[in-house]
Design an enzyme around this catalytic site. Structure first.
Site, mmCIF file in Angstrom:
data_model
loop_
_atom_site.group_PDB
_atom_site.id
_atom_site.type_symbol
_atom_site.label_atom_id
_atom_site.label_comp_id
_atom_site.label_asym_id
_atom_site.label_seq_id
_atom_site.Cartn_x
_atom_site.Cartn_y
_atom_site.Cartn_z
ATOM 1 N N TYR A 149 -14.751 3.451 8.349
ATOM 2 C CA TYR A 149 -13.303 3.498 8.568
ATOM 3 C C TYR A 149 -12.989 4.139 9.923
ATOM 4 O O TYR A 149 -12.223 3.594 10.725
ATOM 5 C CB TYR A 149 -12.679 4.299 7.419
ATOM 6 C CG TYR A 149 -11.202 4.544 7.529
ATOM 7 C CD1 TYR A 149 -10.285 3.514 7.380
ATOM 8 C CD2 TYR A 149 -10.713 5.846 7.731
ATOM 9 C CE1 TYR A 149 -8.921 3.761 7.451
ATOM 10 C CE2 TYR A 149 -9.360 6.091 7.795
ATOM 11 C CZ TYR A 149 -8.453 5.053 7.658
ATOM 12 O OH TYR A 149 -7.118 5.302 7.725
ATOM 13 N N GLY A 186 0.810 -1.222 0.000
ATOM 14 C CA GLY A 186 0.000 0.000 0.000
ATOM 15 C C GLY A 186 0.841 1.269 0.000
ATOM 16 O O GLY A 186 2.078 1.231 -0.061
ATOM 17 N N GLN A 187 0.134 2.392 0.115
ATOM 18 C CA GLN A 187 0.772 3.719 0.017
ATOM 19 C C GLN A 187 1.830 3.907 1.110
ATOM 20 O O GLN A 187 2.950 4.309 0.840
ATOM 21 C CB GLN A 187 -0.341 4.758 0.169
ATOM 22 C CG GLN A 187 0.018 6.130 -0.287
ATOM 23 C CD GLN A 187 -1.081 7.131 0.054
ATOM 24 O OE1 GLN A 187 -2.111 6.784 0.654
ATOM 25 N NE2 GLN A 187 -0.868 8.369 -0.321
ATOM 26 N N LEU A 188 1.471 3.595 2.339
ATOM 27 C CA LEU A 188 2.411 3.737 3.454
ATOM 28 C C LEU A 188 3.411 2.577 3.468
ATOM 29 O O LEU A 188 4.610 2.775 3.663
ATOM 30 C CB LEU A 188 1.615 3.776 4.769
ATOM 31 C CG LEU A 188 2.385 3.799 6.071
ATOM 32 C CD1 LEU A 188 3.286 5.021 6.168
ATOM 33 C CD2 LEU A 188 1.416 3.769 7.260
ATOM 34 N N ASP A 206 1.689 -9.064 1.693
ATOM 35 C CA ASP A 206 0.524 -8.406 1.107
ATOM 36 C C ASP A 206 -0.400 -9.501 0.596
ATOM 37 O O ASP A 206 0.067 -10.605 0.295
ATOM 38 C CB ASP A 206 0.957 -7.502 -0.056
ATOM 39 C CG ASP A 206 -0.085 -6.424 -0.342
ATOM 40 O OD1 ASP A 206 0.110 -5.285 0.137
ATOM 41 O OD2 ASP A 206 -1.095 -6.725 -1.014
ATOM 42 N N LYS A 222 -11.363 2.518 13.266
ATOM 43 C CA LYS A 222 -10.105 3.016 13.845
ATOM 44 C C LYS A 222 -10.293 3.356 15.327
ATOM 45 O O LYS A 222 -9.405 3.077 16.144
ATOM 46 C CB LYS A 222 -9.599 4.239 13.068
ATOM 47 C CG LYS A 222 -9.028 3.917 11.685
ATOM 48 C CD LYS A 222 -7.792 3.041 11.769
ATOM 49 C CE LYS A 222 -7.150 2.776 10.416
ATOM 50 N NZ LYS A 222 -6.097 1.751 10.463
HETATM 51 N N1 SER Z 1 -6.054 9.340 4.580
HETATM 52 C C1 SER Z 1 -7.150 8.615 5.158
HETATM 53 C C2 SER Z 1 -8.370 8.727 4.350
HETATM 54 O O1 SER Z 1 -8.574 9.751 3.742
HETATM 55 C C3 SER Z 1 -7.412 9.132 6.536
HETATM 56 O O2 SER Z 1 -6.680 8.400 7.422
HETATM 57 O O3 SER Z 1 -9.148 7.818 4.349
#
Ligand code: SER
Length: 320
Positions: free
Chosen positions: A142, A11-13, A34, A146
């Site tokens: 989401y 992923g991005q991170l 992954d 979290k």
């Molecule tokens: N960058 C994320 C999002 O926009 C927020 O943690 O879903």
């Protein structure tokens, strides 16, 4: 020290954090994983395992076989993508985390990192300089996952001594991977459109301020938090951290000085409501005090760095 497992490395991170961990601890110390086998090619420099984090037995086997002592669990469905299939997002985000925490407990993994997000805040949270401890009413799946996840992390620390550490990331912006379904991801996409000499259609209104951070700062924050002495950490849910805050109009203007013909139009969609529910800026004084957090990039230095590096990185054949 045992090895480090990164879950959701493609992923991005993950793409950038895995590389940073390999540079810090050595290529042989890192196992990227992954659910997509195809991302294996990104990780020729370190170990790789195909892993769906929903499969607890498979995760346990990897942890046991490679003698994993640190897990970075990054696999998640982000805010905008999550709203399209809420139950699936909840399932992946929660079951994935609980599998990691259980395996970490069973195999006595030294440390776990799990990212939280500014999405834990909601419409009735104080929006300016949002404090570490404050009212939270997330209204995306989401964000709900979290916030619940933060409390599970704290629970596993308090109850079982699992040393799990977490950061509430703002929108993360880098040039080495494509946007991944987040509300803040317009600020990644905009640089690609500028580099390709295309007009950018923004899904947020021009005055929408959100907390953001350049990827290098996010990586440094993560490594710093994971290196911090256990006794110095007062937060076991997740730390607020802040980099910069800007609006679509401001990032557009910062890019305009490099691409004077770049054009933008605004067509807000369902993501506007998500953005409006999140903070404009973040108070990160607790992270600064506990583990000396300090960002290095602001909007203009981030734009200069991305504009310089992104076109070559993606092989965009463009002239400015
Ligand atoms: N960058 C994320 C999002 O926009 C927020 O943690 O879903």
């Amino acid at each position: 020290m045992g090895k480090i497992l990164v879950i959701g490395a493609g992923g991005q991170l993950g793409t950038e954090l895995t590389k940073a961990l390999a540079e810090k601890y050595g290529n042989n110390a890192v196992i990227a994983s992954d659910f997509q086998d195809a991302v294996k090619q990104k990780f020729s420099y370190c170990g790789f395992e195909t892993l769906n984090v929903m499969d607890k037995a498979a995760l346990a086997l990897i942890v046991e076989t490679h003698r994993i002592s640190q897990i970075y669990h990054l696999a998640a469905i982000l805010s905008a993508a999550g709203e399209k299939n809420p139950l699936h997002a909840w399932d992946l985000n929660m079951v994935g985390l609980l599998n990691v925490l259980e395996v970490a407990k069973t195999y006595k993994v030294d440390k776990v990192f799990w990212p939280s997000s500014i999405a834990v805040f909601g419409p009735n949270t104080i929006h300016e300089q949002t404090p570490q401890q404050t009212f939270k009413d997330p209204n995306t799946v989401y964000g709900i996952s979290k916030l619940a996840g933060e409390h599970w992390c704290e629970y596993y620390y308090n109850t079982y001594g699992v040393d799990v550490r977490s950061i509430r990331y703002p929108g993360l912006i880098g040039y080495k991977s494509l946007p991944g379904g987040g509300t803040t991801d317009y600020a990644v996409d905009i640089y690609h459109k500028a580099a390709l000499s295309q007009k950018f259609t923004c899904f947020l209104k021009e005055e929408t301020y959100l907390p953001m951070m350049y990827m290098d700062d996010a990586i440094n924050a993560t490594l710093q938090l994971m290196d911090a002495a256990k006794e110095s950490l007062s937060i076991r849910t997740s730390y607020n951290i802040s980099g910069m805050s800007f609006s679509p109009k401001e990032i557009y203007q910062s890019i305009l000085s490099f691409y004077p013909n770049f054009e933008i139009e605004y067509q807000p969609d369902f993501r506007q409501q998500i953005a409006d529910s999140w903070p404009n800026s973040i108070d990160d004084s607790v992270a600064r005090k506990d583990w000396n957090w300090k960002p290095a990039y602001d909007l203009s230095s981030m734009t200069a760095t991305i504009v310089k590096n992104l076109p070559a990185y993606f092989n965009y054949n463009t002239t400015k």
